[in-house]
Every structure is written in C-alpha cells, then in structure tokens.
Design an enzyme around this catalytic site. Sequence first.
Site, PDB file in Angstrom:
ATOM      1  N   GLU A   1      10.964  -7.867  -3.218  1.00 30.65           N
ATOM      2  CA  GLU A   1      11.374  -6.524  -2.785  1.00 30.65           C
ATOM      3  C   GLU A   1      10.820  -6.367  -1.379  1.00 30.65           C
ATOM      4  O   GLU A   1       9.629  -6.106  -1.200  1.00 30.65           O
ATOM      5  CB  GLU A   1      10.776  -5.459  -3.708  1.00 30.65           C
ATOM      6  CG  GLU A   1      11.312  -5.460  -5.127  1.00 30.65           C
ATOM      7  CD  GLU A   1      12.699  -4.850  -5.247  1.00 30.65           C
ATOM      8  OE1 GLU A   1      13.157  -4.205  -4.281  1.00 30.65           O
ATOM      9  OE2 GLU A   1      13.327  -5.030  -6.300  1.00 30.65           O
ATOM     10  N   LEU A   2      11.679  -6.550  -0.376  1.00 36.00           N
ATOM     11  CA  LEU A   2      11.168  -6.666   1.003  1.00 36.00           C
ATOM     12  C   LEU A   2      11.569  -5.471   1.862  1.00 36.00           C
ATOM     13  O   LEU A   2      12.012  -4.444   1.353  1.00 36.00           O
ATOM     14  CB  LEU A   2      11.673  -7.983   1.593  1.00 36.00           C
ATOM     15  CG  LEU A   2      11.358  -9.214   0.731  1.00 36.00           C
ATOM     16  CD1 LEU A   2      11.930 -10.478   1.356  1.00 36.00           C
ATOM     17  CD2 LEU A   2       9.863  -9.369   0.505  1.00 36.00           C
TER      18      LEU A   2
ATOM     19  N   GLU B   1      12.408  -2.139  11.287  1.00 33.50           N
ATOM     20  CA  GLU B   1      11.906  -1.090  10.409  1.00 33.50           C
ATOM     21  C   GLU B   1      10.745  -0.387  11.127  1.00 33.50           C
ATOM     22  O   GLU B   1       9.736  -1.025  11.441  1.00 33.50           O
ATOM     23  CB  GLU B   1      11.410  -1.787   9.131  1.00 33.50           C
ATOM     24  CG  GLU B   1      11.076  -0.922   7.986  1.00 33.50           C
ATOM     25  CD  GLU B   1      10.562  -1.744   6.800  1.00 33.50           C
ATOM     26  OE1 GLU B   1       9.972  -2.828   6.997  1.00 33.50           O
ATOM     27  OE2 GLU B   1      10.765  -1.298   5.668  1.00 33.50           O
TER      28      GLU B   1
ATOM     29  N   TRP C   1       0.811  -1.213   0.000  1.00 39.93           N
ATOM     30  CA  TRP C   1       0.000   0.000   0.000  1.00 39.93           C
ATOM     31  C   TRP C   1       0.849   1.270   0.000  1.00 39.93           C
ATOM     32  O   TRP C   1       0.320   2.355  -0.196  1.00 39.93           O
ATOM     33  CB  TRP C   1      -0.898   0.009   1.250  1.00 39.93           C
ATOM     34  CG  TRP C   1      -0.105  -0.271   2.498  1.00 39.93           C
ATOM     35  CD1 TRP C   1       0.055  -1.493   3.097  1.00 39.93           C
ATOM     36  CD2 TRP C   1       0.691   0.651   3.252  1.00 39.93           C
ATOM     37  NE1 TRP C   1       0.905  -1.390   4.169  1.00 39.93           N
ATOM     38  CE2 TRP C   1       1.313  -0.083   4.298  1.00 39.93           C
ATOM     39  CE3 TRP C   1       0.947   2.018   3.154  1.00 39.93           C
ATOM     40  CZ2 TRP C   1       2.167   0.500   5.224  1.00 39.93           C
ATOM     41  CZ3 TRP C   1       1.809   2.602   4.086  1.00 39.93           C
ATOM     42  CH2 TRP C   1       2.403   1.850   5.100  1.00 39.93           C
ATOM     43  N   ASN C   2       2.155   1.188   0.279  1.00 38.25           N
ATOM     44  CA  ASN C   2       2.891   2.442   0.528  1.00 38.25           C
ATOM     45  C   ASN C   2       3.169   3.240  -0.746  1.00 38.25           C
ATOM     46  O   ASN C   2       3.226   4.459  -0.718  1.00 38.25           O
ATOM     47  CB  ASN C   2       4.163   2.201   1.359  1.00 38.25           C
ATOM     48  CG  ASN C   2       5.190   1.362   0.657  1.00 38.25           C
ATOM     49  OD1 ASN C   2       4.867   0.628  -0.283  1.00 38.25           O
ATOM     50  ND2 ASN C   2       6.425   1.446   1.098  1.00 38.25           N
TER      51      ASN C   2
ATOM     52  N   LYS D   1      -2.419  -8.883  -7.416  1.00 39.60           N
ATOM     53  CA  LYS D   1      -3.229  -8.601  -6.226  1.00 39.60           C
ATOM     54  C   LYS D   1      -2.642  -7.376  -5.524  1.00 39.60           C
ATOM     55  O   LYS D   1      -1.564  -7.459  -4.933  1.00 39.60           O
ATOM     56  CB  LYS D   1      -3.228  -9.779  -5.246  1.00 39.60           C
ATOM     57  CG  LYS D   1      -4.273  -9.572  -4.141  1.00 39.60           C
ATOM     58  CD  LYS D   1      -3.941 -10.260  -2.848  1.00 39.60           C
ATOM     59  CE  LYS D   1      -3.088  -9.423  -1.937  1.00 39.60           C
ATOM     60  NZ  LYS D   1      -3.693  -8.169  -1.436  1.00 39.60           N
ATOM     61  N   PRO D   2      -3.325  -6.231  -5.593  1.00 36.74           N
ATOM     62  CA  PRO D   2      -2.838  -5.054  -4.854  1.00 36.74           C
ATOM     63  C   PRO D   2      -3.235  -5.168  -3.390  1.00 36.74           C
ATOM     64  O   PRO D   2      -4.028  -6.041  -3.025  1.00 36.74           O
ATOM     65  CB  PRO D   2      -3.587  -3.903  -5.537  1.00 36.74           C
ATOM     66  CG  PRO D   2      -4.862  -4.512  -6.020  1.00 36.74           C
ATOM     67  CD  PRO D   2      -4.583  -5.969  -6.317  1.00 36.74           C
TER      68      PRO D   2
ATOM     69  N   CYS E   1      10.280   1.837   1.990  1.00 35.66           N
ATOM     70  CA  CYS E   1      11.195   0.738   2.318  1.00 35.66           C
ATOM     71  C   CYS E   1      12.639   1.231   2.376  1.00 35.66           C
ATOM     72  O   CYS E   1      13.481   0.589   2.987  1.00 35.66           O
ATOM     73  CB  CYS E   1      11.055  -0.362   1.282  1.00 35.66           C
ATOM     74  SG  CYS E   1      11.216   0.256  -0.389  1.00 35.66           S
TER      75      CYS E   1
ATOM     76  N   GLY F   1       6.711  -6.198  -0.417  1.00 37.42           N
ATOM     77  CA  GLY F   1       6.014  -6.104   0.861  1.00 37.42           C
ATOM     78  C   GLY F   1       6.964  -6.414   1.996  1.00 37.42           C
ATOM     79  O   GLY F   1       8.182  -6.282   1.852  1.00 37.42           O
ATOM     80  N   SER F   2       6.405  -6.855   3.093  1.00 38.35           N
ATOM     81  CA  SER F   2       7.229  -7.056   4.294  1.00 38.35           C
ATOM     82  C   SER F   2       8.059  -8.341   4.189  1.00 38.35           C
ATOM     83  O   SER F   2       7.696  -9.277   3.474  1.00 38.35           O
ATOM     84  CB  SER F   2       6.322  -7.123   5.521  1.00 38.35           C
ATOM     85  OG  SER F   2       5.475  -8.247   5.407  1.00 38.35           O
TER      86      SER F   2
HETATM   87  P1  NAP Z   1       2.725  -6.759   3.711  1.00 37.29           P
HETATM   88  O1  NAP Z   1       1.885  -6.800   4.909  1.00 37.29           O
HETATM   89  O2  NAP Z   1       3.755  -7.803   3.517  1.00 37.29           O
HETATM   90  O3  NAP Z   1       1.730  -6.741   2.478  1.00 37.29           O
HETATM   91  C1  NAP Z   1       2.178  -6.659   1.156  1.00 37.29           C
HETATM   92  C2  NAP Z   1       1.188  -7.340   0.251  1.00 37.29           C
HETATM   93  O4  NAP Z   1       1.127  -8.723   0.607  1.00 37.29           O
HETATM   94  C3  NAP Z   1      -0.228  -6.802   0.364  1.00 37.29           C
HETATM   95  O5  NAP Z   1      -0.836  -6.858  -0.910  1.00 37.29           O
HETATM   96  C4  NAP Z   1      -0.879  -7.807   1.296  1.00 37.29           C
HETATM   97  O6  NAP Z   1      -2.258  -7.887   1.091  1.00 37.29           O
HETATM   98  C5  NAP Z   1      -0.207  -9.081   0.856  1.00 37.29           C
HETATM   99  N1  NAP Z   1      -0.229 -10.153   1.822  1.00 37.29           N
HETATM  100  C6  NAP Z   1      -0.143 -10.070   3.164  1.00 37.29           C
HETATM  101  N2  NAP Z   1      -0.181 -11.322   3.700  1.00 37.29           N
HETATM  102  C7  NAP Z   1      -0.285 -12.193   2.669  1.00 37.29           C
HETATM  103  C8  NAP Z   1      -0.377 -13.605   2.557  1.00 37.29           C
HETATM  104  N3  NAP Z   1      -0.345 -14.399   3.633  1.00 37.29           N
HETATM  105  N4  NAP Z   1      -0.480 -14.156   1.333  1.00 37.29           N
HETATM  106  C9  NAP Z   1      -0.505 -13.381   0.247  1.00 37.29           C
HETATM  107  N5  NAP Z   1      -0.430 -12.036   0.275  1.00 37.29           N
HETATM  108  C10 NAP Z   1      -0.309 -11.449   1.475  1.00 37.29           C
HETATM  109  O7  NAP Z   1       3.499  -5.383   3.571  1.00 37.29           O
HETATM  110  P2  NAP Z   1       2.893  -3.929   3.639  1.00 37.29           P
HETATM  111  O8  NAP Z   1       2.691  -3.580   5.061  1.00 37.29           O
HETATM  112  O9  NAP Z   1       1.748  -3.784   2.703  1.00 37.29           O
HETATM  113  O10 NAP Z   1       4.093  -3.090   3.000  1.00 37.29           O
HETATM  114  C11 NAP Z   1       5.104  -2.562   3.745  1.00 37.29           C
HETATM  115  C12 NAP Z   1       6.363  -3.410   3.612  1.00 37.29           C
HETATM  116  O11 NAP Z   1       6.734  -3.457   2.245  1.00 37.29           O
HETATM  117  C13 NAP Z   1       7.532  -2.797   4.336  1.00 37.29           C
HETATM  118  O12 NAP Z   1       8.275  -3.812   4.989  1.00 37.29           O
HETATM  119  C14 NAP Z   1       8.353  -2.187   3.213  1.00 37.29           C
HETATM  120  O13 NAP Z   1       9.715  -2.041   3.509  1.00 37.29           O
HETATM  121  C15 NAP Z   1       8.110  -3.147   2.111  1.00 37.29           C
HETATM  122  N6  NAP Z   1       8.380  -2.530   0.809  1.00 37.29           N
HETATM  123  C16 NAP Z   1       9.480  -2.906   0.118  1.00 37.29           C
HETATM  124  C17 NAP Z   1       9.779  -2.300  -1.091  1.00 37.29           C
HETATM  125  C18 NAP Z   1      10.997  -2.694  -1.861  1.00 37.29           C
HETATM  126  O14 NAP Z   1      11.097  -2.306  -3.011  1.00 37.29           O
HETATM  127  N7  NAP Z   1      11.919  -3.452  -1.307  1.00 37.29           N
HETATM  128  C19 NAP Z   1       8.940  -1.317  -1.601  1.00 37.29           C
HETATM  129  C20 NAP Z   1       7.815  -0.952  -0.874  1.00 37.29           C
HETATM  130  C21 NAP Z   1       7.537  -1.575   0.329  1.00 37.29           C
HETATM  131  P3  NAP Z   1      -3.308  -7.006   1.944  1.00 37.29           P
HETATM  132  O15 NAP Z   1      -2.695  -5.655   2.137  1.00 37.29           O
HETATM  133  O16 NAP Z   1      -4.489  -6.987   1.056  1.00 37.29           O
HETATM  134  O17 NAP Z   1      -3.496  -7.727   3.222  1.00 37.29           O
END
Ligand code: NAP
Length: 490
Positions: free
Chosen positions: A263-264, A394, A164-165, A188-189, A297, A241-242
């Site tokens: 990309e975590l 983080e 979402w960020n 899937k966003p 991130c 994501g995370s």
């Molecule tokens: P997140 O909780 O890991 O969620 C990311 C995506 O994964 C969302 O679409 C989420 O869906 C989905 N998701 C969550 N649990 C899942 C599961 N069990 N199975 C399948 N999909 C699942 O991360 P976030 O809080 O949205 O994003 C923040 C994180 O992203 C931070 O750690 C940040 O550093 C990282 N990030 C990294 C980069 C990079 O380029 N390295 C760039 C941007 C962000 P829902 O939201 O619909 O639940």
Amino acid sequence: MGDGAVSELSRIALQRADLFRQQCFINGKWTGDPTHAVHNPATRGLIGHIPNLGRTEAEAAVAAAEAALPKWRAEPAAARAKILRRWNELMLKHQQDLARLMTAEQGKPLAEAMGEIAYAGSFLEWFGEEAKRVYGDTIPAPSSDRRIMVLKQPVGVVGAITPWNFPTAMITRKVGPGIAAGCTVVLKPSELTPYSALALAVLAEEAGLPPGVLNIVTGDAEPIGRVLTEDPRISKFTFTGSTPVGKKLAAQCAGTVKRVSLELGGNAPFLVFDDADIEAAVAGAIISKFRNTGQTCVCANRIYVQDGVYDQFARLLAEKAAALVAGDGLAGVTQQGPLINERALQKVEAHVADALGHGAKLLTGGARHANAGTFYQPTVLRDVAADALLTREETFGPVAGLVRFKTEEDALRLANNSRAGLAAYAFTRDLARSWRVSEGLEYGMVGMNTGLISTEVSPFGGVKESGIGREGSKYGLDEFLNIKAVFVQL
Ligand code: NAP
C-alpha cells in the site's frame, strides 16, 4: 526520562496508565530497554522512549510467530473471531486513551484520532466475521473418477511494516485479516508513532490473543526490514508506506518468493466539472485535502477545476481553508495538526516555492505557523502549472494547488498522467459523465461526489506504482490465504 517526558505524559492524561508501554511485545512478553526517544510533533516535547531493537530480536519474534502458528491456525474461525471482537470492544472502551496517545505522538486533531480508533477497530470485527466465511470450492473434474476441491489456508507467518500517518488503522487493516485468517504476525510500526502500536498489543493480550500470535518490534528499520523480507520462515510480507521504500522491500522479498502486498504513495487528482455542486465539491476538497493535515495517501494532491467554475471554486476553497483551526490537539479543539517532522515541513515549503516560482498565485497560507511545532498554514494556490512539483509528487501536507482545465478529455488526460494510481476524485452532477470518468480514471479507488472513501467494507488499494493487493472488504482476507487444489482419484 527527563522533565519533558513527565509533562508530555501528564498532558496525555491516560485513564489507564498501563496502555503506555515503552517496551516491545515478543512472544507475549514485554521486552527491550527503552533508549530511543519519541517526541510530540506539536510541541517537540519528549513523550518517552522505545527499544532500538535489530536483527536478533526480529529473528526471535519470527521464531515466536512460527511457534505460535500451528495452534493458532488450527483454531476454529469462530474462536479467532471472538478474540478479535473482544479486542475491538476494548479499543472502543479505551477509545479516548488510545486517541490521546495517538494525538500526542502523531499530532492529528483529537477528533480525527477518535475517528481513527473506531475505524481501526472496525477491521478487527469485520475480518473476524469474514473469516467464518472462508469457503473453498468443488470443481467439476474432467473425468468421472476424479474429484477436485479447493481449500483456502492461512499463508503462515506474516511480516508487516506500517507508517506513522495512521498509526493504528494501518496496523489493524493488516493484522486484523492476518490473524482472522489464522496467520501469526511480526509487526514493525514506524519509530515515530510506536505507542499506538504497543497500546494495541496490551488490549490484544487482554482480549485473549495467545503469546506469539502478534509480535511488535521497534527499532532500526533496515535490519528489522531485512528479517521481515528475507527470512524464509516468513511467507507473506505486507507493507504500507512510501513508494521508494516499498519497491526496495518488494525486491528484498524476491529471494524467498514471498507473497507481497504493498500500500504505497498516491498523488490523487481531484476533478471539479462545471456541472458540479460547487458547495459539495469544496466540502469534499477540504476533507480530502486537509484531513490529517494533508498527510494521507488518498489526499487530493492535484485539484483540476473546469473553466466555468474555476474562480468561484478557488475563492470558496480559500475561504474554508483559511478558517481551519491549527494547533496542539491535546490543548484544545483543532482541525489541523503539525506535520510529522521538519523534513516533511521542508518538502511542503519546496513544493510551494516551486509552484510560486512557476507563476502560481497564493490565495491563503503559504508559510509556517508562528509556534513551536512543525505546523504549516493551510494553503491554497491557484493557477499552478500543470507540471509543477506540486502536481508531480505527493506533497503530504496542507497545500491545495489548483489547475484549470477546459474539457473532460483534458481532465482525464491530466489526471492519468502519473505513475501513482491510488485514489482519484471527481465532482459532477451529470450521471453519464460520472460513469465515463469513474471508468476512465486509472486508479484503485474513485470518490465520485465525495471526498471520503475509507471504510472497512470497501477494498482499499492502488494500481500502477501505488501498490499490489487490497486491504479491507471481502478481498482483504484473500491476501492472507493460499489456495490449495486437492485432487482425489476414486
Ligand atoms: P516510509 O518512510 O516508507 O516508512 C514506512 C515504514 O517503513 C515505517 O515503518 C518505516 O520505519 C519503514 N521503513 C523505512 N525505511 C525502511 C527500510 N529501509 N527497511 C524497512 N523498513 C523501512 O513512509 P512514511 O513516511 O512512514 O509514510 C508515508 C507514506 O506512506 C506516503 O507515501 C503515503 O502515501 C504512504 N501510505 C500509503 C497508504 C496506502 O494505503 N496506500 C496508507 C498510508 C500511507 P521508520 O518510520 O521507523 O523509519
């Protein structure tokens, strides 16, 4: 939809109302009943609803992507590039609408949302152009009666999950190269920011993207994620994501041995040496730490400052942070938005409490804002313990914690003492030190005398537990291409 939805939508004030979609996009059709509510984090007002789809619909989307693949990958790269270019042009044409939609659902200041739309669109144009240059190789064979060639071919159907960020850029940074390479995609966003994704699909269709090439499914992350990571029809899975979720999804991909890009999360160190331009270092820290309210991130997460400039840097950073204007990005000019939700706010509070409990001193901020949304004051803490939560995890919020160091060696040791390896920053005017430090930092990206490191022309990605693979740049396309060796016996 209740009154709240009407008022949030009317505040967004779209020039083109059809960019707001409350259905999913599968095989070129808008589908699904909008049942799941989406709120504005700045006001907690209801924006609208989206479908809560699951395994069945995700599988239907994979089938559509699979069916669309043969025709799409057979298109000349120039034809694919033309559609991507048009798509970017449409994004720029509707930049204001897309940005307002993003600010409403994500909370970032409107100026940042406008910037993200341009940044996001740049990946479409860049990768459209890059795909025209997917050259293979000819390899001198070990015997004179053989020839060896290397072909690069699209990997196939891609499953993508985004956070979402950066609701738009994290999509185009994957979908751009995937589609440019000749792949088809099921995306899937995040359920928190679906409207930016769905608006992109409206413009993709308008740009001429054929049905099934891009499919967007919203809903329950677990079952949809299972399909995208376990379905054998998907050849490649790409996730932003995370770190914990990324690890779990990568493990799920093992059963079908998919290509995986991750990309975590990061935990970026930000080093300020005695010989730095302090004004520039403070400006760099402000942009790196407080952009997107600290929810990037590549955010500076641990700020290490050398003895000689520590007090001056701390004072100047606190002054600048205190001057940042927080508020609802649709209501006026702001520099800080809300955090994405209550959970994010609680994490920030826990990090600040832990730092203060271990002897840190508060220079500015340190509390929630007195308003309806999930706002936290821009915060600067000095004398943070080197092993505080703030330095180990983080934070993902507007909190700058300063740690003092004495030598360059100390700084590098502290900076590298993390399992994260995404981005790092350093400020110094000593040329030799800038090289030593750039080379010594165990990170995928280094900002030397700059707090800004994102552009479509440069590789983005991490080492250690921050990820696998690169997005953007000429390297970003390779993630969506297979290498095939062809042997010819003469
Ligand atoms: P997140 O909780 O890991 O969620 C990311 C995506 O994964 C969302 O679409 C989420 O869906 C989905 N998701 C969550 N649990 C899942 C599961 N069990 N199975 C399948 N999909 C699942 O991360 P976030 O809080 O949205 O994003 C923040 C994180 O992203 C931070 O750690 C940040 O550093 C990282 N990030 C990294 C980069 C990079 O380029 N390295 C760039 C941007 C962000 P829902 O939201 O619909 O639940």
